[in-house]
Enzyme design. Structure first.
Site, PDB file in Angstrom:
ATOM      1  N   CYS A 104     -23.192   0.818 -42.915  1.00 34.79           N
ATOM      2  CA  CYS A 104     -22.427  -0.231 -42.227  1.00 34.79           C
ATOM      3  C   CYS A 104     -21.000  -0.357 -42.755  1.00 34.79           C
ATOM      4  O   CYS A 104     -20.219  -1.162 -42.227  1.00 34.79           O
ATOM      5  CB  CYS A 104     -23.117  -1.586 -42.405  1.00 34.79           C
ATOM      6  SG  CYS A 104     -24.844  -1.659 -41.933  1.00 34.79           S
ATOM      7  N   HIS A 122     -25.216  -7.883 -41.573  1.00 37.62           N
ATOM      8  CA  HIS A 122     -25.804  -7.141 -40.453  1.00 37.62           C
ATOM      9  C   HIS A 122     -27.310  -7.320 -40.496  1.00 37.62           C
ATOM     10  O   HIS A 122     -27.943  -7.042 -41.519  1.00 37.62           O
ATOM     11  CB  HIS A 122     -25.458  -5.657 -40.549  1.00 37.62           C
ATOM     12  CG  HIS A 122     -26.176  -4.807 -39.541  1.00 37.62           C
ATOM     13  ND1 HIS A 122     -26.286  -5.161 -38.216  1.00 37.62           N
ATOM     14  CD2 HIS A 122     -26.838  -3.617 -39.673  1.00 37.62           C
ATOM     15  CE1 HIS A 122     -26.970  -4.230 -37.568  1.00 37.62           C
ATOM     16  NE2 HIS A 122     -27.317  -3.290 -38.429  1.00 37.62           N
ATOM     17  N   HIS A 124     -31.242  -7.025 -38.297  1.00 41.07           N
ATOM     18  CA  HIS A 124     -32.022  -6.453 -37.206  1.00 41.07           C
ATOM     19  C   HIS A 124     -32.924  -7.543 -36.633  1.00 41.07           C
ATOM     20  O   HIS A 124     -34.099  -7.307 -36.345  1.00 41.07           O
ATOM     21  CB  HIS A 124     -32.852  -5.270 -37.699  1.00 41.07           C
ATOM     22  CG  HIS A 124     -32.040  -4.053 -37.997  1.00 41.07           C
ATOM     23  ND1 HIS A 124     -32.605  -2.869 -38.434  1.00 41.07           N
ATOM     24  CD2 HIS A 124     -30.707  -3.812 -37.921  1.00 41.07           C
ATOM     25  CE1 HIS A 124     -31.652  -1.966 -38.615  1.00 41.07           C
ATOM     26  NE2 HIS A 124     -30.488  -2.519 -38.315  1.00 41.07           N
ATOM     27  N   GLU A 148     -26.707 -27.978 -29.863  1.00 40.55           N
ATOM     28  CA  GLU A 148     -26.252 -28.588 -31.118  1.00 40.55           C
ATOM     29  C   GLU A 148     -25.871 -27.554 -32.170  1.00 40.55           C
ATOM     30  O   GLU A 148     -24.899 -27.722 -32.908  1.00 40.55           O
ATOM     31  CB  GLU A 148     -27.345 -29.509 -31.671  1.00 40.55           C
ATOM     32  CG  GLU A 148     -26.962 -30.273 -32.931  1.00 40.55           C
ATOM     33  CD  GLU A 148     -25.877 -31.318 -32.712  1.00 40.55           C
ATOM     34  OE1 GLU A 148     -25.346 -31.811 -33.728  1.00 40.55           O
ATOM     35  OE2 GLU A 148     -25.558 -31.634 -31.542  1.00 40.55           O
ATOM     36  N   HIS A 204     -30.573  -3.233 -31.080  1.00 46.62           N
ATOM     37  CA  HIS A 204     -30.311  -2.922 -32.489  1.00 46.62           C
ATOM     38  C   HIS A 204     -30.262  -4.167 -33.369  1.00 46.62           C
ATOM     39  O   HIS A 204     -31.044  -4.311 -34.301  1.00 46.62           O
ATOM     40  CB  HIS A 204     -28.995  -2.141 -32.576  1.00 46.62           C
ATOM     41  CG  HIS A 204     -28.617  -1.690 -33.948  1.00 46.62           C
ATOM     42  ND1 HIS A 204     -27.894  -0.537 -34.188  1.00 46.62           N
ATOM     43  CD2 HIS A 204     -28.825  -2.233 -35.175  1.00 46.62           C
ATOM     44  CE1 HIS A 204     -27.701  -0.393 -35.488  1.00 46.62           C
ATOM     45  NE2 HIS A 204     -28.247  -1.421 -36.105  1.00 46.62           N
TER      46      HIS A 204
END
Length: 244
Positions: A104, A122, A124, A148, A204
């Site tokens: 990443c 990141h 999943h 909210e 993803h």
């Protein structure tokens, strides 16, 4: 010019008794995210930027078992902006064999350079993935209002918080065979949607960022809630926008 570190100084960057130290935080947060189902199966990742140094979780490892000595440390000022397949500058590389920097990395750099973020997460998340499948295939973004939990999300991920009646919009990009190949698509989406606090990746997961690790974490939690409620609203034919 980036600071030069001796081997001892570089090693010291990941060892601290301070629970708020980035190397400790990444380990703690990965354990918490694992419990939420966000980083199971070695997936997902997190990076924290502190001043001119970036701390990075390794790739392809059991995220709930990461230790500070497994953390990669990079200078924010790279010889060239990280891109797929590009060479990186490192301050510290873990000594344990088999550890690789997060795939990443260039996507985290998108958040650091385009939003001046202090942290990027990141996940999943199943809620994120399901939402991208429930929305129309040609939908360029996810939009929702009058919830909210929107109030816990910031404009662009780093600006002022949204209000209850305002519309949150998160762009959706298509997945690629390799994580790093998402870099260009993510950057383009961030440019098109400057107020977006995150990027959804179809089938993803999601990338979320914030000024600090606290804000990135809070927004990841709020967004995951909104992704889940949106899935239920779609399944029950309730409009995502408006108060009807």
């Amino acid at each position: 010019m980036a600071k030069t570190y001796t081997p001892e100084e570089a090693e010291a960057l990941v060892h601290s008794h301070d629970p708020e130290h980035p190397a400790n935080l990444i380990c703690d947060l990965c354990r918490e995210f694992y419990k939420l189902g966000w980083v199971t199966g070695t997936g997902g990742g997190i990076s924290i930027r502190k001043d001119d140094v970036v701390y990075l979780a390794p790739s392809g490892v059991q995220k709930e078992r990461i230790k500070p000595e497994h953390i990669f440390v990079l200078p924010f000022a790279q010889s060239s902006v990280p891109k797929p397949g590009s060479k990186r500058d490192f301050i510290r590389i873990p000594s344990k064999k088999g550890l690789n920097e997060s795939q990443c990395t260039p996507l985290f750099w998108n958040a650091f350079t385009m939003r001046e973020a202090g942290a990027c997460i990141h996940t999943h998340s199943q809620h994120a993935v399901l939402l991208t499948l429930l929305l129309p295939r040609d939908a360029p973004s996810f939009r929702i209002s009058h919830q909210e939990m929107i109030k816990g999300v910031r404009l662009g991920g780093v600006g002022k918080t949204l209000k209850f009646f305002e519309t949150l919009e998160v762009p959706i990009i298509d997945n690629t065979a390799f994580e790093e190949d998402l870099t260009e698509g993510m950057a383009a989406a961030m440019a098109r949607y400057p107020d977006a606090p995150a990027i959804l990746v179809r089938r993803h997961g999601v990338y979320v960022w914030g000024n600090t690790w606290e804000q990135a974490k809070t927004q990841a939690e709020c967004l995951d809630y909104l992704f889940e409620i949106a899935c239920k609203m779609i399944q029950n034919k309730i409009p995502l926008e408006g108060d009807t």
